[in-house]
Structure formats: C-alpha cells, structure tokens
Design an enzyme around this catalytic site. Structure first.
Site, PDB file in Angstrom:
ATOM      1  N   ASN A   1       0.507  -1.485  -0.448  1.00 12.52           N
ATOM      2  CA  ASN A   1      -0.013  -0.382  -0.149  1.00 12.52           C
ATOM      3  C   ASN A   1       1.004   1.012  -0.336  1.00 12.52           C
ATOM      4  O   ASN A   1       0.073   2.172  -0.444  1.00 12.52           O
ATOM      5  CB  ASN A   1      -0.396   0.157   0.897  1.00 12.52           C
ATOM      6  CG  ASN A   1      -1.549   1.732   1.124  1.00 12.52           C
ATOM      7  OD1 ASN A   1      -2.240   1.577   0.865  1.00 12.52           O
ATOM      8  ND2 ASN A   1      -1.027   2.429   2.320  1.00 12.52           N
TER       9      ASN A   1
ATOM     10  N   SER B   1      -5.214   1.746  -9.146  1.00 12.61           N
ATOM     11  CA  SER B   1      -5.881   2.904  -9.037  1.00 12.61           C
ATOM     12  C   SER B   1      -6.980   3.045 -10.071  1.00 12.61           C
ATOM     13  O   SER B   1      -6.247   2.648 -11.253  1.00 12.61           O
ATOM     14  CB  SER B   1      -4.681   4.077  -8.310  1.00 12.61           C
ATOM     15  OG  SER B   1      -6.404   5.129  -9.589  1.00 12.61           O
TER      16      SER B   1
ATOM     17  N   TYR C   1       1.750   9.617 -11.386  1.00 12.68           N
ATOM     18  CA  TYR C   1       1.065   8.582 -10.814  1.00 12.68           C
ATOM     19  C   TYR C   1       0.318   7.105 -11.057  1.00 12.68           C
ATOM     20  O   TYR C   1       0.502   6.184 -10.650  1.00 12.68           O
ATOM     21  CB  TYR C   1      -0.139   9.560  -9.298  1.00 12.68           C
ATOM     22  CG  TYR C   1      -1.002   8.646  -8.574  1.00 12.68           C
ATOM     23  CD1 TYR C   1      -0.363   7.919  -7.594  1.00 12.68           C
ATOM     24  CD2 TYR C   1      -2.161   8.206  -9.573  1.00 12.68           C
ATOM     25  CE1 TYR C   1      -0.785   6.685  -6.672  1.00 12.68           C
ATOM     26  CE2 TYR C   1      -2.719   7.265  -8.314  1.00 12.68           C
ATOM     27  CZ  TYR C   1      -2.882   7.280  -7.500  1.00 12.68           C
ATOM     28  OH  TYR C   1      -3.263   5.847  -6.339  1.00 12.68           O
TER      29      TYR C   1
ATOM     30  N   ALA D   1       0.963   6.545 -14.465  1.00 17.94           N
ATOM     31  CA  ALA D   1       2.309   5.882 -14.313  1.00 17.94           C
ATOM     32  C   ALA D   1       2.393   4.640 -14.006  1.00 17.94           C
ATOM     33  O   ALA D   1       2.963   3.356 -14.415  1.00 17.94           O
ATOM     34  CB  ALA D   1       2.959   6.233 -15.205  1.00 17.94           C
TER      35      ALA D   1
ATOM     36  N   LYS E   1       1.256   3.509 -11.005  1.00 18.79           N
ATOM     37  CA  LYS E   1       0.081   2.146 -11.226  1.00 18.79           C
ATOM     38  C   LYS E   1      -0.798   1.943 -12.253  1.00 18.79           C
ATOM     39  O   LYS E   1      -0.254   0.142 -11.806  1.00 18.79           O
ATOM     40  CB  LYS E   1      -1.694   3.259 -10.904  1.00 18.79           C
ATOM     41  CG  LYS E   1      -0.734   4.187  -9.397  1.00 18.79           C
ATOM     42  CD  LYS E   1      -1.158   2.621  -8.273  1.00 18.79           C
ATOM     43  CE  LYS E   1      -0.803   3.982  -6.911  1.00 18.79           C
ATOM     44  NZ  LYS E   1      -0.866   3.189  -5.394  1.00 18.79           N
TER      45      LYS E   1
END
Length: 253
Positions: free
Chosen positions: A89, A146, A159, A161, A163
């Site tokens: 996480n 995401s 972000y 890219a 995920k």
C-alpha cells in the site's frame, strides 16, 4: 489459510488507507505488521498499534532492499513464524491537488522516478518473502492500484504511470508464483474520502466524481480494505492476476 491464522504486513500503514486495511485484518483476527518510513509518522503508527493491541510496528523504506529484509526478519522473530500476506500500500508523497498538478509542459522525470519507488517496493517485499511462501506453498500478495489509469479524470501523469506498471507487474507475478500456491491481485480504489493524499482535492472534483458515479458517492478507505480482506481469505483461493476496481461503479470493466 484462515484470516485468523495469517500474519499480514501492510506497507505504509500509519494512516489513511493503510490504517484502514490494518484495522480490517485485525478485526478478523490476523496478526498485523504496521510499516512506516517517515520519522514523524512513528507516533501515528505507535498509536494505531496501541489501538489494535497486538500489532508490530517496523520502520522501513520499502524501496531499500536491506531495510525490507530486516523488516521481514524482525516480524518472523516477533511472531515465531513468517509473514503470510502482504498488502503493498505504501505511496510516495503525493497530493491529489487537481489544478495545481504538474502538466506535461513542466513535469520532470524525477516525479515519475519518485512514484516508481512503490513499484520497487513490491519487488523488494516479494523477494524477501518468497522463500517463506515457497516453503508454506501458500501466500497472498495484494497490490494497491488506482482507477485513474482507466479513467484519468485528472491526468496525474507520474502517479498513474506507476499504478499502471503495478497492474502489469501483478499479472506477471501471478503467472510465475501461481505454481508455488501464491496468489497476486491488485485492488484499485477510486478517489477516497478522505485520506491525507486527497485532502487537497478541490470540491468541484469531488462533486464531479460523485455525480458521475452510479452509487453517487465516493468510496471510503474501509470499503477498499474489505476487498483486500476478501482477496486474502480462503474465499478468494481461486482468484489471481486480477484487478478489482472499488470506486462505486465509476469504472466498469
């Protein structure tokens, strides 16, 4: 393996979604390993451990292989047996700040490199735990993705890219680790109401997402945490290489 028999590591679990996931696993009887990296988050992690009563707190940078291996050794010594479930996480510092985001004319590679730190973390935690998983012929890896790379309502290039890379990695890991009895899945949440990362989200974005979502609301961290529980449970023993999107139906696949 029943949830009550598991030892679960949640990276980046001092607050926000990570803390919600830790509470969910603890509620079902699992032993929980809380991880944080920043010195200032130590007090928050300690408070959560005190709330849960029997959680172990280990400070470690998931991007540092040596620190990750030390984390796993500490957890195994503490509980007398190895970690059985990992929820990857941990999120490098990021703010969903809408109009203030970096666009293509100004974004730097350093921003992408920072977000890919989380991908490196998945590699490090997997390599650290793999001997134990292979010995047990059992393991659960749950990555946190995401929905933004499916539906970039706001194009956070760095972000999303990272995920998207996690989704691809989840699938290739599932293929390789399946014969060892290990399942690997990814849970992709929508805009969560509310975490530290989403506090800067403009009200207009919240309203737009809620209006476009079939449930007419944004999802809570607790709802994402419950899906992580499912993937770690015996009920999901036949599920691997899959992405479950938890966003109230905004993205349908």
């Amino acid at each position: 393996m029943k949830l009550s028999e598991q030892i679960c590591l949640i990276t980046g679990s001092s607050r926000g979604l990570g803390a919600a996931i830790a509470r969910a696993f603890h509620r079902e009887g699992a032993q929980v390993v809380l991880n944080h990296v920043r010195k200032e988050s130590g007090a928050t992690a300690a408070a959560l451990a005190e709330e849960l009563g029997n959680a172990l707190v280990v400070r470690a940078d998931i991007g540092d292989e040596t620190q990750v291996r030390a984390l796993f050794a500490i957890a195994e010594r503490h509980y007398g047996r190895p970690i059985t479930t990992i929820v990857n996480n941990a999120l490098p510092a990021f703010s969903f700040n809408g109009p203030a985001r970096a666009d293509l004319s100004s974004i730097t590679w350093a921003a992408f490199d920072s977000q890919f730190h989380a991908v490196r973390g998945i590699i490090n935690t997997t390599q650290a735990v793999l001997p134990s998983f292979q010995f047990l012929h059992h393991g659960r890896i749950i990555n946190i993705g995401s929905n933004l790379f499916h539906n970039p309502v706001v194009p956070y290039h760095d972000y999303t890219a990272a995920k998207a890379a996690m989704l691809s990695l989840t699938r290739t890991m599932a293929v390789e680790l399946g014969p060892s009895g290990v399942t690997v899945n990814i849970v992709s949440g929508g805009l969560l109401k509310v975490t530290d990362a989403s506090e800067a989200t403009p009200e207009a974005v919240w309203e737009g997402v809620e209006k476009a979502t079939p449930l007419r609301r944004c999802i809570s961290p607790e709802e994402v945490a419950d899906v992580c529980l499912f993937l770690a449970s015996e009920w999901a023993r036949g599920v691997t290489g899959q992405e479950i999107v938890v966003d109230g139906g905004l993205v349908m696949r």
